[in-house]
Write a protein that holds these residues in place. Sequence first.
Motif: not given
Length: 298
Positions: A88-94, A145-151, A168-173
């Motif tokens: 798992i790799e997540i990016k944050f804008r602070l 990122a772990a494979g779930a459908d998120i609300t 968007e920073l984390s390359g997810l959608k």
Amino acid sequence: MIALLTPEHWKDYELLDCGDFEKLERFGNVVLIRPEPQAVWSKQLPPSEWQNLADIRFQGRSATSGEWAKKNSKTPDRWHITYRNNDIEIKFRLALTSFKHVGIFPEQAVNWDFISSTIKEFSTPQPKVLNLFAYTGGASLVAKAAGADITHVDSIKQVVSWANENQELSGLKDIRWVVEDALKFVKREIKRGKTYNGIILDPPAYGHGPNGEKWKLEDQILEMMNDVANLLDPEEHFMILNTYSLGFSSVIVENLIKDSIKNPHNLETGELYLQAKTGNKLPLGVFGKIKKVRAVNK
């Protein structure tokens, strides 16, 4: 079961010291001094070292608002950090906000670890996860990122936009973004007959919905928990309740979960804290979590 939990492997965050109602923290390459009402003990490092290490200090006009003072004008108002755990790799804008926050609550990394590992245990393909009072989306991003459908539900439009930027920073959608009062949303989902494999709650002590709805933790948390119980998939699920209120203990959270959810599986409660490099433990909320994984016949 009562536990004390602190993040152990997050290299982009570090609590350097805390005391005298302040905390000295490193987020990536930026070191901050922020107010901390629970740090009632003395600092371990001398004031001169705090001053030397810090790039920015929050100077409050009140307990919840103020301004940031920079040691160097080149220090950014916005910057990025990364959270990693296994794959798992997540990016944050602070960012430096007027409310002393920067866009993440780093102690929540313990819950993120639990979320990602539990989703990977599930036999349900693409489990559905609901994140309430979801802020800038750390738990939503990790679950996605772990494979779930998120609300993802939060009442503040600007915060949801910030979470979308982190996606968007984390390359997810494809996270579903909802700007709404959390309690109203949950009640509507019940009427729709929806269920979720995971529900994450991190409610504030006080808050307001987008249409002026009022939230007060001790007055409404039992109603919320009873409604959430109706949304949990009976066969396979997890639930996390995290609170940051000086009046709430882990025993209260345990009683709430037992009152609203019949026979909660693998119930664990305790305190979240950050371990300072200088040795002190900074308490930052209490949690309760449950997990039920469907047995798979082999």
